[in-house]
Motif scaffolding. Structure first.
Motif, PDB file in Angstrom:
ATOM      1  N   GLN A 127     -25.095 -19.278  70.878  1.00 45.29           N
ATOM      2  CA  GLN A 127     -23.694 -19.229  71.291  1.00 45.29           C
ATOM      3  C   GLN A 127     -23.175 -17.794  71.411  1.00 45.29           C
ATOM      4  O   GLN A 127     -22.426 -17.479  72.314  1.00 45.29           O
ATOM      5  CB  GLN A 127     -22.813 -19.974  70.275  1.00 45.29           C
ATOM      6  CG  GLN A 127     -22.919 -21.477  70.329  1.00 45.29           C
ATOM      7  CD  GLN A 127     -22.244 -22.072  71.539  1.00 45.29           C
ATOM      8  OE1 GLN A 127     -22.850 -22.290  72.569  1.00 45.29           O
ATOM      9  NE2 GLN A 127     -20.955 -22.332  71.436  1.00 45.29           N
ATOM     10  N   ALA A 148     -21.440 -36.165  68.473  1.00 49.71           N
ATOM     11  CA  ALA A 148     -21.995 -35.478  67.300  1.00 49.71           C
ATOM     12  C   ALA A 148     -22.334 -36.474  66.195  1.00 49.71           C
ATOM     13  O   ALA A 148     -21.698 -37.523  66.062  1.00 49.71           O
ATOM     14  CB  ALA A 148     -20.998 -34.450  66.782  1.00 49.71           C
ATOM     15  N   ASP A 164     -17.097 -33.580  68.478  1.00 51.80           N
ATOM     16  CA  ASP A 164     -17.578 -34.258  69.674  1.00 51.80           C
ATOM     17  C   ASP A 164     -17.929 -35.709  69.337  1.00 51.80           C
ATOM     18  O   ASP A 164     -18.516 -35.978  68.294  1.00 51.80           O
ATOM     19  CB  ASP A 164     -18.838 -33.517  70.170  1.00 51.80           C
ATOM     20  CG  ASP A 164     -19.259 -33.961  71.562  1.00 51.80           C
ATOM     21  OD1 ASP A 164     -18.695 -34.954  72.066  1.00 51.80           O
ATOM     22  OD2 ASP A 164     -20.142 -33.317  72.141  1.00 51.80           O
ATOM     23  N   ARG A 169      -8.153 -30.346  68.168  1.00 55.29           N
ATOM     24  CA  ARG A 169      -9.586 -30.037  68.144  1.00 55.29           C
ATOM     25  C   ARG A 169     -10.277 -31.048  67.240  1.00 55.29           C
ATOM     26  O   ARG A 169      -9.929 -31.174  66.058  1.00 55.29           O
ATOM     27  CB  ARG A 169      -9.773 -28.613  67.600  1.00 55.29           C
ATOM     28  CG  ARG A 169     -11.187 -28.168  67.351  1.00 55.29           C
ATOM     29  CD  ARG A 169     -11.158 -26.754  66.772  1.00 55.29           C
ATOM     30  NE  ARG A 169     -12.482 -26.217  66.521  1.00 55.29           N
ATOM     31  CZ  ARG A 169     -13.111 -26.292  65.346  1.00 55.29           C
ATOM     32  NH1 ARG A 169     -12.537 -26.887  64.317  1.00 55.29           N
ATOM     33  NH2 ARG A 169     -14.303 -25.753  65.196  1.00 55.29           N
ATOM     34  N   LYS A 207     -19.917 -25.403  80.284  1.00 49.72           N
ATOM     35  CA  LYS A 207     -19.406 -26.742  79.968  1.00 49.72           C
ATOM     36  C   LYS A 207     -19.042 -27.499  81.242  1.00 49.72           C
ATOM     37  O   LYS A 207     -19.358 -28.676  81.392  1.00 49.72           O
ATOM     38  CB  LYS A 207     -18.200 -26.637  79.035  1.00 49.72           C
ATOM     39  CG  LYS A 207     -17.590 -28.002  78.707  1.00 49.72           C
ATOM     40  CD  LYS A 207     -16.436 -27.867  77.725  1.00 49.72           C
ATOM     41  CE  LYS A 207     -15.478 -29.052  77.773  1.00 49.72           C
ATOM     42  NZ  LYS A 207     -16.087 -30.368  77.875  1.00 49.72           N
ATOM     43  N   GLU A 254     -10.769 -21.318  65.749  1.00 52.06           N
ATOM     44  CA  GLU A 254     -11.801 -21.776  66.693  1.00 52.06           C
ATOM     45  C   GLU A 254     -11.226 -22.657  67.803  1.00 52.06           C
ATOM     46  O   GLU A 254     -11.885 -22.913  68.806  1.00 52.06           O
ATOM     47  CB  GLU A 254     -12.895 -22.563  65.965  1.00 52.06           C
ATOM     48  CG  GLU A 254     -13.757 -21.736  65.035  1.00 52.06           C
ATOM     49  CD  GLU A 254     -13.179 -21.647  63.630  1.00 52.06           C
ATOM     50  OE1 GLU A 254     -11.986 -21.983  63.441  1.00 52.06           O
ATOM     51  OE2 GLU A 254     -13.909 -21.236  62.724  1.00 52.06           O
ATOM     52  N   VAL A 274     -14.581 -30.504  70.323  1.00 52.97           N
ATOM     53  CA  VAL A 274     -14.071 -30.676  71.693  1.00 52.97           C
ATOM     54  C   VAL A 274     -12.570 -30.983  71.649  1.00 52.97           C
ATOM     55  O   VAL A 274     -12.006 -31.213  70.581  1.00 52.97           O
ATOM     56  CB  VAL A 274     -14.804 -31.834  72.412  1.00 52.97           C
ATOM     57  CG1 VAL A 274     -16.284 -31.530  72.579  1.00 52.97           C
ATOM     58  CG2 VAL A 274     -14.610 -33.150  71.668  1.00 52.97           C
ATOM     59  N   LYS A 305     -20.437 -29.800  67.250  1.00 54.76           N
ATOM     60  CA  LYS A 305     -19.678 -29.251  68.366  1.00 54.76           C
ATOM     61  C   LYS A 305     -18.277 -29.846  68.332  1.00 54.76           C
ATOM     62  O   LYS A 305     -18.105 -31.034  68.078  1.00 54.76           O
ATOM     63  CB  LYS A 305     -20.391 -29.636  69.669  1.00 54.76           C
ATOM     64  CG  LYS A 305     -20.040 -28.737  70.825  1.00 54.76           C
ATOM     65  CD  LYS A 305     -20.829 -29.150  72.063  1.00 54.76           C
ATOM     66  CE  LYS A 305     -19.862 -29.413  73.182  1.00 54.76           C
ATOM     67  NZ  LYS A 305     -20.275 -30.465  74.090  1.00 54.76           N
ATOM     68  N   ARG A 312     -19.124 -19.742  78.295  1.00 55.56           N
ATOM     69  CA  ARG A 312     -19.272 -21.062  77.656  1.00 55.56           C
ATOM     70  C   ARG A 312     -18.474 -22.117  78.416  1.00 55.56           C
ATOM     71  O   ARG A 312     -18.918 -23.244  78.584  1.00 55.56           O
ATOM     72  CB  ARG A 312     -18.829 -21.000  76.193  1.00 55.56           C
ATOM     73  CG  ARG A 312     -19.801 -20.241  75.302  1.00 55.56           C
ATOM     74  CD  ARG A 312     -19.596 -20.597  73.834  1.00 55.56           C
ATOM     75  NE  ARG A 312     -18.305 -20.160  73.338  1.00 55.56           N
ATOM     76  CZ  ARG A 312     -18.085 -18.957  72.788  1.00 55.56           C
ATOM     77  NH1 ARG A 312     -19.071 -18.090  72.677  1.00 55.56           N
ATOM     78  NH2 ARG A 312     -16.897 -18.632  72.357  1.00 55.56           N
ATOM     79  N   GLU A 365     -19.571 -29.494  58.837  1.00 57.65           N
ATOM     80  CA  GLU A 365     -19.291 -28.997  60.190  1.00 57.65           C
ATOM     81  C   GLU A 365     -20.433 -28.176  60.774  1.00 57.65           C
ATOM     82  O   GLU A 365     -20.389 -27.799  61.932  1.00 57.65           O
ATOM     83  CB  GLU A 365     -17.992 -28.178  60.187  1.00 57.65           C
ATOM     84  CG  GLU A 365     -16.776 -29.033  59.864  1.00 57.65           C
ATOM     85  CD  GLU A 365     -15.464 -28.324  60.107  1.00 57.65           C
ATOM     86  OE1 GLU A 365     -15.480 -27.144  60.520  1.00 57.65           O
ATOM     87  OE2 GLU A 365     -14.417 -28.954  59.888  1.00 57.65           O
TER      88      GLU A 365
END
Lengths: 263, 387
Positions: free
Chosen positions: B2, A15, A12, A9, B14, A68, A34, A32, B10, A28
């Motif tokens: 969100q 970002a 982005d 992870r 995407k 996450e 990704v 986002k 989500r 953070e």
């Protein structure tokens, strides 16, 4: 064939990255996260190999990251991976590549594998070390920066092309082996809507360090990030404009001598 | 926002967003400029599941709700409003009408192909003398043996020349105004069907809008949706869903316009500073963003109401009214911020401005939405405070 794909992870690429006040990491807030872009090539390659080999071949995603990261693992499952192992432990923090490799090596050994795909580097810290340390620990061949991948008909070896400066290097590797993927290897598929629905039922096995048999974070600290520093601000660009080119050149020469004092 | 979305929603958003940016954007630019229909895009959208979002799995769909459809439409619209109108009509009018009112035979025959985008759907309601006044429609449908014979003309039919299946509304009873209307599933291969003139529209250039001509067009009696006389009810029910789709299309266009305006206003300098730093511009942008947010919340809420099976006719009309008017305010101000540049084809806002205009007209004009809202409100008040 048992295919493992490593997933990280990362923020982005689009970002805006700001270093936090303490200099211990990035801010953070609002960023986002990704799937590491190069890992996406790994996922796609894993799925293609599964489709090529067929039978009871299986693609398992292995991810080490915070809670996450689940959503990103789910994305990989929606793309078509069969199941996943999520190594998640609050004690982990931001492990260095050596520690990461020790933990991943244990999880990977527990899973068993015939082939491993991962990105050539993570686009956050750009260390590009884990796959190589991992290969040593697992005692398997590694081929990095793979841009073309071909599995032999009998599934015992792979012929790949590594992208190197100015050309390709053709390499053959005996399986099991680990391959780190380069842009251009393939075009990662989208997570289709039926895929997203199916992914809900797929298993993500969460493992803590204790589950993997570690009493504490292994590896000691071989390298430590002392501080995160922002890049020095680039000076503002100034356009020298004039009707005639020669006047612009004269003005530029004057500025370089009188203001920048470099000539 | 969100937290309003589940993980699955989500992920869907995407995929829609990535597809819109990577695959649709280049095609959209070319098709809108040349006025071409992006045929190839729909097959890809079908493969990803976007052409059968609300269709159950047994008929080849993904069995998700209107909320998911709205999320997808916002993303598609933010890149190509023309593609979005084709997708919206296909999903929220055609698939829904067949799914809800079609016989098992019709569902099995048409839904799998529609969900896979092997064929596209069209919805033929409007006639030259029956626009907002739907009940004035004249297309006749006379039963003869095991067929209905259709005679008449439909106009302004989106995707009418590209569709493999068209929901056609016609009059089965000349004496009954509202209850004399019935709905049929028509294939373009049925004898007596032809495509008439194609409209040269102001915007939505990558979608087609045509006239359909029915001359003794023979439709199998089995292709009647529901029962004779249910046409008006089917039309109104479908349009409630369609209105949420068009409102979702509004927020997609609005988002694109806001992006364009902010990016332009941040770059453009006049009187020695960025024009975004002038309150005249900044206030416009603040209002645009607020309008967009409000419209989006209405779309989300109305779609959720529908998915929960609650009545939502009034809310659908309110959402369509507000969102389509909001997007028109937004594109107007976004173009104004661009100044002269916005009036040229070099900037995307020119296309967004033209595309947005249709939204206040089709699937019920803003005036019709107000009639629906007023009627429903009055019903509620009559119940709460009987006079």
């Amino acid at each position: 064939m048992k295919i493992l794909v490593l997933l990280k992870r990362v923020p982005d690429t689009e970002a805006r990255i700001l270093i936090n006040q303490e200099g211990t990491g990035i801010n953070e807030q609002g960023v986002k996260f990704v799937i590491n872009t190069y890992d996406e090539y790994g996922i796609e390659q894993g799925l293609r190999i599964r489709e090529q080999v067929g039978g009871d071949s299986k693609v398992t995603v292995v991810c080490m990251g915070p809670g996450e990261a689940t959503e990103l693992i789910r994305t990989a499952l929606a793309m078509g991976a069969d199941d996943a192992v999520h190594i998640c432990d609050p004690a982990l923090g931001k492990p260095d590549p050596f520690t990461s490799a020790i933990i991943l090596a244990k999880a990977i050994t527990d899973e068993g594998f015939d082939i491993i795909f991962c990105g050539k580097q993570a686009i956050d810290d750009d260390m590009a070390q884990v796959q190589s340390i991992l290969a040593e620990m697992l005692d398997i061949p590694q081929v990095n920066v793979v841009a073309v991948f071909e599995l032999s008909d009998d599934g015992t070896k792979a012929t790949v092309r590594r992208r190197i400066e100015g050309g390709d290097e053709k390499v053959e590797a005996r399986l099991p082996a680990i391959f780190s993927c380069e842009k251009g290897l393939n075009e990662p598929r989208y997570a289709s809507l039926p895929g997203i629905m199916k992914a809900k039922k797929k298993e993500i096995r969460t493992k803590t360090l204790a589950d993997l048999g570690f009493g504490e974070v292994p590896g000691g600290t071989r390298s430590r990030v002392l501080k995160w520093l922002p890049l020095p601000k680039g000076a503002e660009c100034r356009m020298v404009e004039a009707e005639e080119m020669k006047d612009a050149v004269a003005e530029l020469a004057r500025l370089l001598r009188e203001e920048a004092k470099v000539i | 926002m969100q937290f309003l979305l589940t993980e699955e929603e989500r992920l869907l958003r995407k995929t829609a967003r990535d597809f819109a940016r990577k695959d649709l954007a280049p095609v959209a630019a070319e098709c809108n400029e040349k006025g071409e229909f992006p045929q190839g895009i729909f097959k890809k959208l079908g493969e990803l599941g976007f052409m059968g979002i609300t269709v159950p799995e047994q008929y080849g769909g993904v069995n998700l709700g209107y909320f998911c459809l709205a999320l997808a439409l916002e993303e598609i619209s933010s890149v190509c409003a023309s593609t979005a109108v084709t997708v919206s009509v296909h999903n929220s009018l055609v698939n829904l009408a067949i799914l809800k009112y079609g016989s098992e035979e019709l569902k099995e025959k048409y839904l799998p192909e529609l969900a896979a985008a092997d064929m596209l759907g069209a919805f033929a309601l409007t006639e030259p003398d029956a626009g907002s006044d739907v009940t004035a429609m004249r297309l006749s449908a006379v039963k003869r043996g095991d067929e209905y014979i259709l005679n008449g003309t439909k106009i302004f039919i989106s995707t009418g020349d590209r569709a493999g299946v068209i929901i056609v509304f016609g009059r089965t009873d000349l004496n009954e105004r509202t209850k004399g209307i019935s709905a049929f599933v028509v294939e373009p291969s049925f004898p007596g069907f032809s495509v008439g003139k194609s409209e040269d529209k102001m915007g939505l250039k990558a979608s087609t809008t045509v006239e359909l001509v029915f001359e003794d067009c023979r439709v199998p009696a089995a292709n009647l949706l529901g029962e004779e006389g249910m046409g008006m009810c089917i039309a109104l029910d479908s349009l409630d869903g369609g209105r949420v789709g068009i409102a979702a299309q509004s927020i997609g266009i609005a988002r694109a316009a806001l992006d364009e305006a902010v990016i332009f206003a941040r770059e453009r300098k006049q009187f020695g500073k960025r024009i975004i730093d002038f309150q005249a511009t900044g206030f416009k942008i603040a209002d645009m963003a607020t309008d967009l947010e409000a419209a989006r919340l209405m779309v989300y809420l109305t779609a959720k109401l529908r998915d929960a099976g609650e009545p939502y006719t009034k809310e659908a009309a309110m959402t369509k009214l507000f969102a389509t008017r909001a997007v028109n305010r937004i594109v107007y101000d976004a173009l104004q911020i661009h100044g002269g540049a916005g009036y040229t084809k070099e900037f995307l806002i020119e296309r967004l401005f033209r595309d947005a205009r249709a939204l206040e007209i089709y699937e019920g004009t803003s005036e019709i939405q107000r009639i629906v809202i007023m009627k429903k409100l009055l019903e509620e008040y009559d119940q709460m405070f009987p006079s």
